[in-house]
Design a protein around this motif. Structure first.
Motif, mmCIF file in Angstrom:
data_model
loop_
_atom_site.group_PDB
_atom_site.id
_atom_site.type_symbol
_atom_site.label_atom_id
_atom_site.label_comp_id
_atom_site.label_asym_id
_atom_site.label_seq_id
_atom_site.Cartn_x
_atom_site.Cartn_y
_atom_site.Cartn_z
ATOM 1 N N ILE A 1 0.816 -1.268 0.283
ATOM 2 C CA ILE A 1 -0.041 -0.038 -0.065
ATOM 3 C C ILE A 1 0.808 1.278 0.038
ATOM 4 C CG2 ILE A 1 -1.418 1.498 1.395
ATOM 5 C CD1 ILE A 1 -2.945 -1.380 2.025
ATOM 6 N N ASN A 2 1.892 1.352 0.780
ATOM 7 C CA ASN A 2 2.929 2.653 1.106
ATOM 8 C C ASN A 2 3.427 2.647 -0.313
ATOM 9 O OD1 ASN A 2 2.145 4.000 3.553
ATOM 10 N ND2 ASN A 2 2.897 2.102 4.302
ATOM 11 N N LEU B 1 -6.150 3.524 -4.257
ATOM 12 C CA LEU B 1 -5.607 3.090 -3.159
ATOM 13 C C LEU B 1 -6.482 2.979 -2.128
ATOM 14 C CD1 LEU B 1 -2.401 5.313 -3.178
ATOM 15 C CD2 LEU B 1 -2.654 2.933 -2.900
ATOM 16 N N ARG B 2 -7.372 3.990 -2.079
ATOM 17 C CA ARG B 2 -8.474 4.068 -0.922
ATOM 18 C C ARG B 2 -9.133 2.656 -0.954
ATOM 19 N NH1 ARG B 2 -9.154 5.002 3.912
ATOM 20 N NH2 ARG B 2 -10.840 5.536 4.680
ATOM 21 N N ASP B 3 -9.744 2.149 -2.048
ATOM 22 C CA ASP B 3 -10.511 0.898 -2.202
ATOM 23 C C ASP B 3 -9.608 -0.201 -1.980
ATOM 24 O OD1 ASP B 3 -12.478 -0.517 -3.332
ATOM 25 O OD2 ASP B 3 -11.275 -1.223 -5.053
ATOM 26 N N TYR B 4 -8.295 -0.231 -2.287
ATOM 27 C CA TYR B 4 -7.373 -1.392 -1.630
ATOM 28 C C TYR B 4 -7.180 -1.450 -0.149
ATOM 29 C CZ TYR B 4 -3.112 -4.339 -1.862
ATOM 30 O OH TYR B 4 -2.207 -5.341 -1.863
ATOM 31 N N GLN B 5 -7.061 -0.338 0.188
ATOM 32 C CA GLN B 5 -6.842 -0.204 1.666
ATOM 33 C C GLN B 5 -8.007 -0.430 2.556
ATOM 34 O OE1 GLN B 5 -5.524 3.689 2.940
ATOM 35 N NE2 GLN B 5 -5.997 3.392 5.196
ATOM 36 N N LEU B 6 -9.220 0.001 1.902
ATOM 37 C CA LEU B 6 -10.369 -0.176 2.822
ATOM 38 C C LEU B 6 -10.721 -1.735 2.695
ATOM 39 C CD1 LEU B 6 -12.720 2.688 1.640
ATOM 40 C CD2 LEU B 6 -11.966 2.156 4.205
ATOM 41 N N LEU C 1 -7.368 -4.515 10.161
ATOM 42 C CA LEU C 1 -5.990 -3.722 10.274
ATOM 43 C C LEU C 1 -6.172 -2.233 10.107
ATOM 44 C CD1 LEU C 1 -3.786 -6.015 7.870
ATOM 45 C CD2 LEU C 1 -3.707 -5.770 10.456
ATOM 46 N N ASP C 2 -5.454 -1.417 10.660
ATOM 47 C CA ASP C 2 -5.373 0.086 10.078
ATOM 48 C C ASP C 2 -4.105 0.533 9.552
ATOM 49 O OD1 ASP C 2 -5.546 2.703 10.204
ATOM 50 O OD2 ASP C 2 -5.569 3.175 12.434
ATOM 51 N N LEU C 3 -4.397 0.577 8.240
ATOM 52 C CA LEU C 3 -3.262 0.753 7.219
ATOM 53 C C LEU C 3 -3.054 2.183 7.068
ATOM 54 C CD1 LEU C 3 -3.938 -2.286 4.883
ATOM 55 C CD2 LEU C 3 -2.248 -2.083 6.838
ATOM 56 N N ASP C 4 -3.788 3.164 7.655
ATOM 57 C CA ASP C 4 -3.667 4.533 7.451
ATOM 58 C C ASP C 4 -2.236 4.962 7.603
ATOM 59 O OD1 ASP C 4 -3.893 7.674 8.764
ATOM 60 O OD2 ASP C 4 -5.250 7.135 7.179
ATOM 61 N N VAL C 5 -1.715 5.894 6.573
ATOM 62 C CA VAL C 5 -0.257 6.148 6.427
ATOM 63 C C VAL C 5 0.433 6.618 7.634
ATOM 64 C CG1 VAL C 5 -0.517 8.628 5.929
ATOM 65 C CG2 VAL C 5 1.305 7.442 4.935
ATOM 66 N N GLN D 1 -8.192 -8.697 -7.382
ATOM 67 C CA GLN D 1 -8.906 -8.790 -8.799
ATOM 68 C C GLN D 1 -9.394 -7.248 -9.014
ATOM 69 O OE1 GLN D 1 -11.226 -12.012 -8.224
ATOM 70 N NE2 GLN D 1 -10.053 -13.223 -9.693
ATOM 71 N N GLY D 2 -9.962 -6.678 -8.044
ATOM 72 C CA GLY D 2 -10.463 -5.352 -8.201
ATOM 73 C C GLY D 2 -9.337 -4.229 -8.446
ATOM 74 N N VAL D 3 -8.512 -4.254 -7.566
ATOM 75 C CA VAL D 3 -7.423 -3.303 -7.825
ATOM 76 C C VAL D 3 -6.693 -3.583 -9.173
ATOM 77 C CG1 VAL D 3 -5.074 -2.705 -7.140
ATOM 78 C CG2 VAL D 3 -6.970 -2.850 -5.338
ATOM 79 N N THR D 4 -6.478 -4.746 -9.319
ATOM 80 C CA THR D 4 -5.739 -5.024 -10.961
ATOM 81 C C THR D 4 -6.773 -4.472 -12.004
ATOM 82 O OG1 THR D 4 -4.826 -7.063 -9.915
ATOM 83 C CG2 THR D 4 -4.853 -6.675 -12.236
ATOM 84 N N ALA D 5 -7.974 -4.838 -11.938
ATOM 85 C CA ALA D 5 -8.557 -4.164 -12.842
ATOM 86 C C ALA D 5 -8.731 -2.932 -13.050
ATOM 87 C CB ALA D 5 -9.974 -4.801 -12.647
ATOM 88 N N ARG D 6 -8.729 -2.090 -11.692
ATOM 89 C CA ARG D 6 -8.753 -0.554 -11.829
ATOM 90 C C ARG D 6 -7.457 0.047 -12.387
ATOM 91 N NH1 ARG D 6 -11.754 1.964 -6.749
ATOM 92 N NH2 ARG D 6 -11.702 3.545 -8.265
#
Length: 143
Positions: A76-77, A89-94, A102-106, A135-140
């Motif tokens: 993510i970072n 990024l937001r979609d992947y993180q959420l 998990l909390d993956l906030d920067v 799969q969703g992140v890859t498509a985007r």
């Protein structure tokens, strides 16, 4: 000849991890081979690694990797540093945060670090949600 491939990766994993962790890792290795745009195998002698990479305008970007000692890393970072669109990024993180609590906030997660597969994946549903998120992140990224 490359040191790591599916067979050697799973073999080493079996010697280092419990059976239920190896099952998850084997599932994710097969998923990576089938779904990623580029599979990158590590070159280390002691620990094997497989990285799922997706094609993007910036070139192939890693989304996650798995090591034979039972760790998974979410990039993510790294994606933040590469300037991937904030919506992606937001979609992947959420999706990762909601699947694994998990909390993956920067501010809380300033560096990509490995997480024990055993600590994150407790059900097949979590494995399936993770694969769907990737799969969703890859498509985007392909858009």
């Amino acid at each position: 000849m490359a040191k790591w491939d599916t067979k050697t990766f799973i073999q080493y994993s079996k010697s280092q991890c419990p059976a239920h962790v190896v099952n998850v890792m084997e599932d994710l290795v097969q998923f990576t081979i089938a779904e990623s745009d580029l599979v990158a195998w590590g070159r280390g002698d002691e620990t094997g690694m497989i990285t799922y990479k997706a094609r993007s305008d910036e070139g192939p970007l890693p989304l996650f990797n798995i090591t034979t000692d039972g760790q998974i890393k979410f990039y993510i970072n790294y994606l933040r540093e590469k300037g991937v669109a904030k919506e992606i990024l937001r979609d992947y993180q959420l999706k990762i945060e909601s699947t694994f609590l998990l909390d993956l906030d920067v501010e809380v997660y300033p560096h990509d670090v490995g997480h024990q597969v055993d600590d994150l994946f407790h059900t097949q549903n979590q494995v399936d949600k993770f694969k769907h998120a990737i799969q969703g992140v890859t498509a985007r990224l392909h858009q």
